[in-house]
Scaffold this active site. Structure first.
Site, PDB file in Angstrom:
ATOM      1  N   CYS A   1       0.568  -1.099   0.308  1.00 55.35           N
ATOM      2  CA  CYS A   1      -0.275  -0.030   0.440  1.00 55.35           C
ATOM      3  C   CYS A   1       0.982   0.967  -0.084  1.00 55.35           C
ATOM      4  CB  CYS A   1      -0.975   0.086   1.825  1.00 55.35           C
ATOM      5  SG  CYS A   1      -1.673   1.818   1.692  1.00 55.35           S
TER       6      CYS A   1
ATOM      7  N   CYS B   1      -6.497  -4.357 -19.539  1.00 51.84           N
ATOM      8  CA  CYS B   1      -7.414  -3.664 -18.999  1.00 51.84           C
ATOM      9  C   CYS B   1      -6.545  -1.790 -18.823  1.00 51.84           C
ATOM     10  CB  CYS B   1      -7.978  -3.720 -18.398  1.00 51.84           C
ATOM     11  SG  CYS B   1      -7.329  -3.981 -16.302  1.00 51.84           S
TER      12      CYS B   1
ATOM     13  N   HIS C   1      -7.988   3.531  -1.590  1.00 57.04           N
ATOM     14  CA  HIS C   1      -8.665   3.353  -2.050  1.00 57.04           C
ATOM     15  C   HIS C   1      -7.857   3.099  -3.209  1.00 57.04           C
ATOM     16  CE1 HIS C   1     -11.392   2.753  -6.066  1.00 57.04           C
ATOM     17  NE2 HIS C   1     -10.239   3.512  -6.451  1.00 57.04           N
TER      18      HIS C   1
ATOM     19  N   HIS D   1     -10.939  -1.880  -8.053  1.00 60.11           N
ATOM     20  CA  HIS D   1     -11.779  -2.510  -8.079  1.00 60.11           C
ATOM     21  C   HIS D   1     -11.551  -4.077  -8.822  1.00 60.11           C
ATOM     22  CE1 HIS D   1     -13.595   1.269  -8.867  1.00 60.11           C
ATOM     23  NE2 HIS D   1     -14.289   0.755  -8.369  1.00 60.11           N
TER      24      HIS D   1
ATOM     25  N   ASP E   1     -14.029 -12.119 -13.365  1.00 67.79           N
ATOM     26  CA  ASP E   1     -13.943 -11.806 -15.201  1.00 67.79           C
ATOM     27  C   ASP E   1     -12.453 -12.463 -15.480  1.00 67.79           C
ATOM     28  OD1 ASP E   1     -12.524  -9.946 -14.813  1.00 67.79           O
ATOM     29  OD2 ASP E   1     -13.770  -9.002 -16.285  1.00 67.79           O
TER      30      ASP E   1
ATOM     31  N   ARG F   1      -9.459 -10.617 -11.072  1.00 72.97           N
ATOM     32  CA  ARG F   1      -8.919  -9.572 -11.440  1.00 72.97           C
ATOM     33  C   ARG F   1      -9.488  -8.556 -10.595  1.00 72.97           C
ATOM     34  NH1 ARG F   1     -10.085  -5.711 -15.331  1.00 72.97           N
ATOM     35  NH2 ARG F   1     -12.369  -7.008 -15.620  1.00 72.97           N
TER      36      ARG F   1
ATOM     37  N   CYS G   1      -8.145  -4.884 -10.002  1.00 71.07           N
ATOM     38  CA  CYS G   1      -7.654  -4.313 -11.059  1.00 71.07           C
ATOM     39  C   CYS G   1      -7.144  -3.550  -9.961  1.00 71.07           C
ATOM     40  CB  CYS G   1      -9.125  -3.540 -11.709  1.00 71.07           C
ATOM     41  SG  CYS G   1      -8.431  -2.344 -13.253  1.00 71.07           S
TER      42      CYS G   1
HETATM   43 ZN   LIG Z   1      -2.664   1.218   3.321  1.00 71.24          ZN
END
Ligand SMILES: [Zn+2]
Length: 134
Positions: A46, A64, A101, A104, A108, A116, A118
């Protein structure tokens, strides 16, 4: 366990792109992320709190435009939140530790997990497995 930093502290600490993605929930432009084509072995942390999120063996090229993983480094690394924004039903993934954040998750995926993740490149920092500075 939660990180109690204020929004102001995050803003001072993080680079502007990471701040916008992790704390404001924005999405970086596709194919823009520094880690998109990273093929080295190591840990993806993170960008806010340095908790490990993914290991490089889960990374795959989904096409993607964002770094994609088929599983987190462990079950408890990630928080899942229903996201109904933009008229879509998606599942948002956040850092379990600091609530950043990340991106997502979709069902699939092409690997045996069918999952997955992403994830915005700006939401992660990469650390080589050998622990040396890049
Ligand atoms: Zn964190």
């Amino acid at each position: 366990m939660s990180d109690s930093k204020t929004d102001k502290q995050w803003q001072a600490e993080l680079d502007p792109q990471t701040y916008r993605v992790c704390r404001l929930g924005e999405t970086e432009a596709p194919f823009s992320g520094a880690l998109l084509h990273n093929r080295q072995s190591g840990y993806y942390h993170c960008a806010c709190c340095q908790s490990p999120l993914f290991y490089s063996d889960a990374k795959f090229d989904s096409g993607c435009g964002w770094p994609s993983f088929d599983r987190p480094i462990h079950k408890d690394a990630i928080r899942y939140i229903d996201d109904h924004s933009h008229g879509m039903e998606r599942i948002e993934v956040r850092c379990q530790h600091c609530d950043a954040h990340l991106g997502h998750v979709f069902d699939d995926g092409p690997t045996d997990t069918s999952t997955r993740y992403c994830v915005n490149s700006a939401a992660m920092s990469f650390q080589n497995q050998d622990n040396k500075e890049r």
